[in-house]
Design a protein around this motif. Sequence first.
Motif, short mmCIF file in Angstrom:
data_model
loop_
_atom_site.label_atom_id
_atom_site.label_comp_id
_atom_site.label_asym_id
_atom_site.label_seq_id
_atom_site.Cartn_x
_atom_site.Cartn_y
_atom_site.Cartn_z
N ARG A 41 0.84 -1.21 0.00
CA ARG A 41 0.00 0.00 0.00
C ARG A 41 0.87 1.25 0.00
O ARG A 41 0.57 2.24 -0.68
CB ARG A 41 -0.93 -0.02 1.22
N ARG A 42 1.97 1.21 0.75
CA ARG A 42 2.87 2.35 0.79
C ARG A 42 3.51 2.55 -0.58
O ARG A 42 3.69 3.69 -1.03
CB ARG A 42 3.94 2.13 1.85
N ALA A 43 3.85 1.47 -1.26
CA ALA A 43 4.44 1.58 -2.60
C ALA A 43 3.48 2.31 -3.54
O ALA A 43 3.89 3.19 -4.30
CB ALA A 43 4.77 0.19 -3.14
N VAL A 44 2.22 1.94 -3.49
CA VAL A 44 1.22 2.59 -4.36
C VAL A 44 1.09 4.07 -3.98
O VAL A 44 0.99 4.94 -4.86
CB VAL A 44 -0.12 1.85 -4.27
N GLU A 45 1.11 4.36 -2.67
CA GLU A 45 1.05 5.76 -2.23
C GLU A 45 2.22 6.58 -2.78
O GLU A 45 2.07 7.76 -3.10
CB GLU A 45 1.07 5.83 -0.70
N ARG A 67 -3.52 -9.12 -4.66
CA ARG A 67 -4.98 -9.19 -4.81
C ARG A 67 -5.67 -8.33 -3.76
O ARG A 67 -6.63 -7.62 -4.05
CB ARG A 67 -5.43 -10.64 -4.69
N GLU A 68 -5.17 -8.37 -2.53
CA GLU A 68 -5.79 -7.60 -1.45
C GLU A 68 -5.59 -6.10 -1.64
O GLU A 68 -6.51 -5.31 -1.41
CB GLU A 68 -5.23 -8.03 -0.10
N VAL A 69 -4.39 -5.71 -2.07
CA VAL A 69 -4.08 -4.27 -2.17
C VAL A 69 -4.56 -3.67 -3.49
O VAL A 69 -5.14 -2.58 -3.51
CB VAL A 69 -2.56 -4.04 -2.00
N VAL A 70 -4.29 -4.35 -4.57
CA VAL A 70 -4.58 -3.80 -5.91
C VAL A 70 -5.95 -4.22 -6.41
O VAL A 70 -6.69 -3.41 -6.98
CB VAL A 70 -3.48 -4.23 -6.91
N GLY A 71 -6.28 -5.50 -6.21
CA GLY A 71 -7.56 -6.00 -6.69
C GLY A 71 -7.71 -5.78 -8.18
O GLY A 71 -6.78 -6.02 -8.96
N SER A 72 -8.86 -5.28 -8.57
CA SER A 72 -9.12 -5.06 -10.00
C SER A 72 -9.01 -3.59 -10.38
O SER A 72 -9.44 -3.21 -11.46
CB SER A 72 -10.51 -5.58 -10.36
N ARG A 73 -8.40 -2.76 -9.49
CA ARG A 73 -8.28 -1.33 -9.83
C ARG A 73 -7.46 -1.18 -11.10
O ARG A 73 -6.48 -1.90 -11.33
CB ARG A 73 -7.66 -0.55 -8.67
N GLY A 115 -7.05 -12.89 -8.58
CA GLY A 115 -8.47 -12.54 -8.59
C GLY A 115 -8.86 -11.69 -9.77
O GLY A 115 -9.74 -10.84 -9.66
N LEU A 116 -8.24 -11.92 -10.90
CA LEU A 116 -8.50 -11.12 -12.09
C LEU A 116 -9.15 -11.96 -13.19
O LEU A 116 -8.99 -13.18 -13.24
CB LEU A 116 -7.19 -10.53 -12.63
N ASP A 117 -9.88 -11.28 -14.06
CA ASP A 117 -10.43 -11.94 -15.25
C ASP A 117 -9.46 -11.85 -16.42
O ASP A 117 -9.59 -12.59 -17.39
CB ASP A 117 -11.76 -11.28 -15.66
#
Length: 300
Positions: A41-45, A67-73, A115-117
Motif C-alpha cells: 500500500r505504501r508503494a502505491v502511495e 490481490r488484497e491491495v490492488v484488486g481489480s483497480r 483474482g483477475l479476469d
Amino acid sequence: MSASTASTASLAGRTVFRVGYGALQLERLHDRRDEAVALLRRAVELGVDHVDTAEFYGFGFANAVIREVVGSRDDVLVATKVGADPDPGGPMPLRLAQRPEQLRASVEDNLRGLGLDRLPLVNLRRLDTGPGLRPAGDQVVDLDDQLAVMVALRDEGKIGAIGLSSVTIDGLRRALPAGIACVQNAYSLASRDDEDMLGLCAAEDIAWVPFFPLGGAFPGLPKVTEEPAVRAAAESLGVTPSQIGLAWLLHHAPHVLLIPGTADAAHLEANMAVSEITLDGATLAALDAVETRSNEVPLG
C-alpha cells in the motif's frame, strides 16, 4: 551539462511511472501478512503503478497480497510471468513449466491467485540466457509453440500483452510479429551484454525491464555497488551506491523501467527516490566507462 530523465514511460500500452515494484521480496514477510499489505500500500502511495509478480513468488503469497491491495483497480498494472511453477517440496522452490499446456495452466493459476479476469501483462520466461536454470528434456520447447499459446490466450482475453524474459536477441526478433510489450533480462551497469537488444527494444517501442539491476544475485555476478565509480558518485551526491546503480539505468535509456523489490519500507522509499537523482555529464561518463562483465552463470 546535466542529464535528467523523464518520469514516465510506456508499458503494455499504458503510461506508467518508471519505477515500479518487484514483488519477489514480499515472501520474506510471509508470516507477517499485515506488514506485507502495508508495504505494498505504501508503494502505491509513493507512485508505484506497475507491480511485477509470479504465482511462484512465495507459493502464491505475493499474488494474494497484490490481490488484497490492488484488486481489480485499473490504475495499477500487474505484470506476471509464466515458464515456471511453484514446487514447495522440490530441491528448489520452483520447477520449470515451459510446455504450452503448462503455460496455459500457469496463466489460469495467476488469474485465480490475483483474482483477475484478465492479466494485463504476462512475461514468458524463456531461460535462454542470463544466470539461472536452463531447460532440459521435455522442457526444451520451441519459441514458436510457446508464442502460439500466448497469442491464443491474448485473443481469448485472458492476457492483455505479452512480454519475454531471459531471451536472446534472435529470440526477440523471431517473436516480434506476435507483438511484444516488454523484455525482462538480467542487466545492470556492470553487466551490459544485451546492449544491442536494448537498442532493438527502443526501435520497436518495447519496454526494457531489467532484473538483477544491481547484479550480484548469484556468486560470480559482478556487483554494481562495489564499483569505484559508483561509490564515488554516491559519495558526491549524498546517496547510496544502490541508488546510483538504479539511477544510471533510468538515465541510460528512456524506455528502461525498474522493478526493484524490498521487504523494508525505508528501502522502498530509497528506491522510489532514484527517479529524482540527476547525473551530470561527467558522472555519467565515469559510470558508462565501468567495465561490463558477463551475466552468464547457469545453475543447471
